[in-house]
Design a protein around this motif. Structure first.
Motif, PDB file in Angstrom:
ATOM      1  N   ARG A  42       0.380   3.465   2.248  1.00 36.51           N
ATOM      2  CA  ARG A  42       1.368   3.964   1.276  1.00 36.51           C
ATOM      3  C   ARG A  42       2.120   5.175   1.854  1.00 36.51           C
ATOM      4  N   ASP A 134      -9.017  -4.871   5.084  1.00 35.47           N
ATOM      5  CA  ASP A 134      -9.521  -5.440   6.348  1.00 35.47           C
ATOM      6  C   ASP A 134     -10.636  -4.591   6.927  1.00 35.47           C
ATOM      7  N   ARG A 190      -0.470 -12.832   5.471  1.00 37.35           N
ATOM      8  CA  ARG A 190       0.142 -12.280   6.696  1.00 37.35           C
ATOM      9  C   ARG A 190      -0.703 -12.698   7.906  1.00 37.35           C
TER      10      ARG A 190
HETATM   11  O1   DC Z   1      -5.134  -0.509  -1.884  1.00 33.71           O
HETATM   12  P1   DC Z   1      -3.622  -0.223  -2.104  1.00 33.71           P
HETATM   13  O2   DC Z   1      -3.044  -0.966  -3.270  1.00 33.71           O
HETATM   14  O3   DC Z   1      -3.371   1.252  -2.203  1.00 33.71           O
HETATM   15  O4   DC Z   1      -2.911  -0.760  -0.760  1.00 33.71           O
HETATM   16  C1   DC Z   1      -1.518  -0.734  -0.585  1.00 33.71           C
HETATM   17  C2   DC Z   1      -1.103  -1.800   0.410  1.00 33.71           C
HETATM   18  O5   DC Z   1      -1.583  -1.449   1.703  1.00 33.71           O
HETATM   19  C3   DC Z   1      -1.650  -3.197   0.134  1.00 33.71           C
HETATM   20  O6   DC Z   1      -0.703  -3.996  -0.567  1.00 33.71           O
HETATM   21  C4   DC Z   1      -1.935  -3.780   1.483  1.00 33.71           C
HETATM   22  C5   DC Z   1      -2.015  -2.599   2.410  1.00 33.71           C
HETATM   23  N1   DC Z   1      -3.365  -2.375   2.936  1.00 33.71           N
HETATM   24  C6   DC Z   1      -3.694  -3.045   4.090  1.00 33.71           C
HETATM   25  O7   DC Z   1      -2.921  -3.852   4.581  1.00 33.71           O
HETATM   26  N2   DC Z   1      -4.885  -2.801   4.695  1.00 33.71           N
HETATM   27  C7   DC Z   1      -5.754  -1.934   4.170  1.00 33.71           C
HETATM   28  N3   DC Z   1      -6.902  -1.701   4.792  1.00 33.71           N
HETATM   29  C8   DC Z   1      -5.435  -1.251   2.961  1.00 33.71           C
HETATM   30  C9   DC Z   1      -4.223  -1.521   2.363  1.00 33.71           C
END
Ligand code: DC
Length: 234
Positions: A42, A134, A190
């Motif tokens: 973010r 992940d 993705r």
């Molecule tokens: O958990 P969150 O909603 O704050 O995460 C925001 C975005 O970040 C989520 O849509 C996908 C990405 N994200 C990611 O790709 N890998 C992570 N380890 C954490 C979040």
């Protein structure tokens, strides 16, 4: 003398499954640092927006990621997300940033940079709780304690509605349910590090659990794993 590897607890799952609150409280109970990796993506999205970059301009975003520092830290029990040392936590919870974070987190150079920082952040600690998408699959595939949180989509949308309402943003739950479903589908499809349940994770469905029940369940699982692994990742 060989350093003991930290005892890593990974908490992955889709948007609104209860990761953030649970991970923070589990970390507090165990006296471990807590890292909100979603907040790091973010913060990158916020930097992209602040610099006026286009989300499809990967070369510029890759250069930007090399220039910025991003950290997720907890100070006196309060989560802070530092972008170049400045707390951007108040600006990164909007729907616009949620959407953009999902897009920029699919860019390989962004993932590479964030994963390196997430690994470096736990060097030398006794244990840590990291939440994201992940963590158990890519960032710490050897972690001794992996949790995968799920909840039904209506419950997740309602939780997000309450969070946004607390920040003064009124959005109806059905709009949020649709946005969450779109974001989950994008995060899970993705090509780099898609959202998926690690094979060796324990799944916890939070739909009908109180926060205390969720935290108790995970602290219990962590306790068992800690005994099994002798308290380390090794
Ligand atoms: O958990 P969150 O909603 O704050 O995460 C925001 C975005 O970040 C989520 O849509 C996908 C990405 N994200 C990611 O790709 N890998 C992570 N380890 C954490 C979040």
């Amino acid at each position: 003398m060989r350093m003991r590897k930290p005892f890593i607890i990974t908490i992955d799952g889709p948007a609104g499954s209860g990761k953030t609150t649970t991970a923070r409280l589990v970390a507090e109970r165990l006296g471990f640092p807590y890292i909100d990796t979603g907040a790091m993506y973010r913060a990158v999205a916020y930097a992209v927006l602040s610099e006026g970059l286009d989300a499809s301009d990967e070369p510029s975003i890759c250069r930007l990621v090399q220039r910025i520092t991003v950290e997720s830290v907890t100070v006196d029990g309060v989560r802070r997300t530092l972008l170049n040392g400045v707390d951007v936590e108040p600006y990164i919870r909007s729907r616009e940033i949620s959407r953009l974070a999902s897009i920029v987190s699919a860019i390989p150079c962004v993932r590479q940079a964030m994963v390196a920082r997430q690994r470096a952040a736990v060097e030398g600690v006794k244990g840590a709780v990291l939440e994201g998408r992940d963590i158990g699959t890519v960032v710490f595939p050897d972690a001794p304690c992996k949790i995968y949180l799920v909840a039904d989509s209506r419950t997740r949308a309602e939780r997000r509605r309450l969070q946004l309402a607390a920040q003064g943003q009124e959005v109806d739950a059905s709009t949020l349910e649709r946005e969450i479903a779109e974001r989950d589908a994008f995060d899970a499809s993705r090509s780099h590090s898609p959202l998926r349940k690690p094979e060796d994770a324990v799944e916890v469905d939070t739909t009908h659990l109180t926060i205390k029940e969720q935290v108790d369940a995970i602290v219990g699982i962590a306790g068992e794993k800690m005994t099994q692994s002798g308290g380390t990742n090794a």
